[in-house]
Design an enzyme around this catalytic site. Structure first.
Site, short mmCIF file in Angstrom:
data_model
loop_
_atom_site.label_atom_id
_atom_site.label_comp_id
_atom_site.label_asym_id
_atom_site.label_seq_id
_atom_site.Cartn_x
_atom_site.Cartn_y
_atom_site.Cartn_z
N HIS A 169 0.82 -1.21 0.00
CA HIS A 169 0.00 0.00 0.00
C HIS A 169 0.86 1.26 0.00
O HIS A 169 1.42 1.64 1.01
CB HIS A 169 -0.95 0.04 1.19
CG HIS A 169 -2.08 1.00 1.00
ND1 HIS A 169 -3.24 0.65 0.34
CD2 HIS A 169 -2.22 2.30 1.33
CE1 HIS A 169 -4.05 1.70 0.29
NE2 HIS A 169 -3.44 2.72 0.88
N ASP A 205 0.58 5.34 -1.30
CA ASP A 205 -0.34 6.39 -1.75
C ASP A 205 0.33 7.51 -2.52
O ASP A 205 -0.24 8.60 -2.64
CB ASP A 205 -1.09 6.98 -0.55
CG ASP A 205 -2.32 6.17 -0.17
OD1 ASP A 205 -3.24 6.08 -1.00
OD2 ASP A 205 -2.35 5.64 0.95
N GLU A 261 -8.54 1.48 -3.36
CA GLU A 261 -8.84 1.76 -1.96
C GLU A 261 -10.18 2.49 -1.89
O GLU A 261 -10.28 3.68 -2.15
CB GLU A 261 -7.74 2.61 -1.32
CG GLU A 261 -7.97 2.83 0.17
CD GLU A 261 -6.84 3.54 0.85
OE1 GLU A 261 -6.68 3.38 2.07
OE2 GLU A 261 -6.09 4.29 0.17
N HIS A 278 -13.45 2.46 2.33
CA HIS A 278 -12.44 3.33 2.91
C HIS A 278 -12.98 3.74 4.27
O HIS A 278 -13.51 2.91 5.00
CB HIS A 278 -12.13 4.52 1.99
CG HIS A 278 -10.93 5.29 2.46
ND1 HIS A 278 -10.96 6.63 2.74
CD2 HIS A 278 -9.67 4.88 2.74
CE1 HIS A 278 -9.77 7.02 3.16
NE2 HIS A 278 -8.97 5.98 3.17
N HIS A 300 -9.67 -1.24 6.69
CA HIS A 300 -10.72 -0.21 6.74
C HIS A 300 -12.12 -0.75 7.02
O HIS A 300 -13.02 0.03 7.33
CB HIS A 300 -10.77 0.64 5.46
CG HIS A 300 -9.71 1.66 5.34
ND1 HIS A 300 -9.65 2.77 6.16
CD2 HIS A 300 -8.66 1.77 4.49
CE1 HIS A 300 -8.61 3.50 5.83
NE2 HIS A 300 -7.98 2.92 4.83
N HIS A 360 -3.04 -2.83 4.72
CA HIS A 360 -2.31 -1.87 5.56
C HIS A 360 -3.01 -1.69 6.89
O HIS A 360 -3.69 -0.71 7.13
CB HIS A 360 -2.10 -0.53 4.83
CG HIS A 360 -3.33 0.16 4.34
ND1 HIS A 360 -4.30 -0.45 3.58
CD2 HIS A 360 -3.77 1.44 4.50
CE1 HIS A 360 -5.25 0.40 3.29
NE2 HIS A 360 -4.97 1.56 3.85
N ASP A 397 1.78 2.31 3.87
CA ASP A 397 0.98 3.54 3.81
C ASP A 397 1.84 4.76 3.55
O ASP A 397 1.46 5.89 3.88
CB ASP A 397 0.16 3.75 5.09
CG ASP A 397 -1.24 4.28 4.81
OD1 ASP A 397 -1.51 4.70 3.67
OD2 ASP A 397 -2.08 4.30 5.73
#
Length: 400
Positions: free
Chosen positions: A48, A50, A149, A176, A222, A243, A325
C-alpha cells in the site's frame, strides 16, 4: 596499596568496557551487512503506497528524487530501499461517493500509474500476476501493481469491477473510511448519524464472490469487524489486510483484533503491517487525542517492530507482511522509517530479534506472493468449473 589496587581495578573495568563496546559495534556492523545482503536477495513487496495522490493531483513524477520533503516515494529511493514490488493505491476519497465520479477518479489514477511505467521503462514494469513479480525482480526492476482503496469506486457495478480487473487492479479494499452501499466501514463506527448495514449486504457478498472468480484479492483493511467476519464466511480464497496493524497494541478500529488475526491465518491470508503513527503509537491514538491536542511525538521503530512481532505471534510467520501507507499519512512515521529508502531497517530489526533468513523473506514478500498465487489458482479452478460472471445488482429498497 589499597589506592593502587583500586586504580588498577578501575583501569581494568574501563578496558573491559571499551573492548565490550568495540565488540558490540563490530557485531552490529556485521548484522547490518548481513541484513542488507538478505534484503537484496529477497523479494520486497509493499502492498500500500499512496504516492498516486501527488502523482495525480500535483503532477509528481517518480523518476527524480524528491528533495522537498513532501513525498516519501520515488524511484531512486525505491532502489535504495530494495523495493521490488509496489502496490500503488488507487485511492478514491469518500467525497466521490457523495458527489459522484468515483469510477472516473479511479480511472484517472490508474492511467497515471501506467504513465509512470511508460516514462521509466528501465525502472518500472507493470505486473499482473505473482509470476510477473518474480520475473521483474530478476530483471532488476520494480514491479508496479495496483489496488483500489474504497469499494465505492465500482459504483455498485460488478461490470465496473471486471473492467478494473482487466486494467490490472489486483486487490480492492472493500471500504475506505466511509460505509458504502454494500459494506460497513470501521470509520465512523461511533457516530450515531452514520447508517450501519451490519456488515456485508447481499450485494457485498456478490462482490467478494466475483473478486474470487476474477482472481482479485479481497482487502479487509478499513472494514468494520462485522464486515470482516462476513468476508471470511463468504470468500473461497485467501484475503489480505493491505495496511493494518494490531488492535491489541494500539486500540483503534482500523487495526485487527487477535481474533481477526487468527481468522486471517486460518483463511491463509496475510496482514500487512501499517507504519502510521496513529496505528502503532498508543499515545498518539489514545481516545480524545484529536488535533491540535495530539502529542507531537512520532512512533518509534520499536513500536513498529512490536506490531510485526505481535502479528507473527498471533497469526504466524506465514501470515504477516508489509503495508507501509507511505505518502498516505501526515508524515508521522517511525524514526528510521521516514521514507521508502529505509525499508532495509525492517530486515535488520527482525534479524536482530532472532528470526531466520527464510522467515524474514516471508515477511518481506514471500507471504504476499503465496497469497497472490493461491488467489490466482482459486480463480482458475472456479472458471474451469464453469463459474459465470455475476450480474447481480444492488437493491436499495431491500434491507441488508
Amino acid at each position: 596499596m589499597n589506592h593502587w589496587i583500586a586504580s588498577f581495578l578501575l583501569l581494568l573495568l574501563i578496558g573491559c568496557s571499551l573492548f565490550a563496546t568495540e565488540d558490540s559495534q563490530t557485531n552490529d556492523a556485521k548484522l547490518r551487512e548481513r541484513a542488507m545482503k538478505l534484503h537484496r536477495e529477497a523479494i520486497v513487496i509493499d502492498t500500500h503506497n499512496d504516492v498516486t495522490s501527488p502523482m495525480s493531483d500535483e503532477g509528481f513524477d517518480l523518476g527524480a528524487r524528491d528533495t522537498s520533503g513532501k513525498v516519501q516515494t520515488d524511484i531512486p529511493r525505491m532502489k535504495e530501499g530494495g523495493l521490488d514490488a509496489d502496490f500503488f493505491a488507487i485511492y478514491v476519497a469518500a467525497s466521490y461517493a457523495r458527489n459522484g465520479g468515483s469510477a472516473r477518479r479511479a480511472l484517472d489514477i490508474i492511467d497515471g500509474v501506467y504513465e509512470q511505467a511508460r516514462r521509466h521503462p528501465e525502472s518500472l514494469e507493470m505486473a499482473f500476476t505473482s509470476d510477473d513479480i518474480r520475473r521483474i525482480h530478476k530483471a532488476g526492476k520494480v514491479a508496479a501493481l495496483m489496488g483500489i482503496e474504497g469499494g465505492h469506486a465500482i459504483e455498485d457495478s460488478l461490470s465496473a469491477l471486471r473492467q478494473f480487473y482487466r486494467l490490472g487492479v489486483r486487490y480492492m479494499t472493500l471500504t475506505h473510511t466511509n460505509t458504502n452501499n454494500w459494506a460497513d466501514s470501521a470509520g465512523g463506527i461511533n457516530n450515531p448519524s452514520v447508517k450501519r448495514l451490519g456488515g456485508l449486504r447481499d450485494f457485498g457478498r456478490e462482490v467478494v464472490r466475483e473478486m474470487n472468480r476474477l482472481g482479485m484479492m479481497v482487502d479487509v483493511s478499513h472494514v468494520a469487524d462485522e464486515t470482516f467476519q462476513d468476508v471470511i464466511e463468504t470468500t473461497q480464497a485467501p484475503v489480505i489486510a493491505s495496511h493494518s496493524s494490531c488492535r491489541a497494541l494500539t486500540n483503534v478500529p482500523r487495526n485487527l483484533t487477535d481474533d481477526m488475526l487468527k481468522a486471517l491465518a486460518k483463511n491463509r491470508g496475510v496482514v500487512m503491517i501499517n507504519f502510521y503513527n496513529g496505528f502503532i503509537n498508543t499515545e498518539y491514538a489514545r481516545p480524545g487525542a484529536q488535533a491540535p491536542a495530539k502529542p507531537a511525538n512520532a512512533a518509534t521503530m520499536e513500536m513498529l517492530i512490536q506490531h510485526f512481532e505481535h502479528a507473527i505471534k498471533v497469526a504466524g510467520i506465514d501470515n504477516v507482511g508489509i503495508g507501509s501507507d507511505f505518502d498516505g499519512v501526515d508524515g508521522m512515521l517511525p524514526g528510521g522509517m521516514e521514507d521508502v529508502s529505509k525499508l532495509p531497517a525492517i530486515t535488520y530489526e527482525l534479524l536482530k530479534r532472532g528470526y531466520s533468513d527464510a522467515d524474514v523473506k516471508k515477511v518481506l514478500g514471500e507471504n504476499l506472493l503465496r497469497v497472490m498465487a493461491e488467489v490466482e489458482e482459486a480463480a482458475r479452478k472456479a472458471q474451469a468449473s464453469g463459474a459465470k460472471p455475476s450480474f447481480a445488482k444492488i437493491n436499495p429498497t431491500k434491507s441488508p
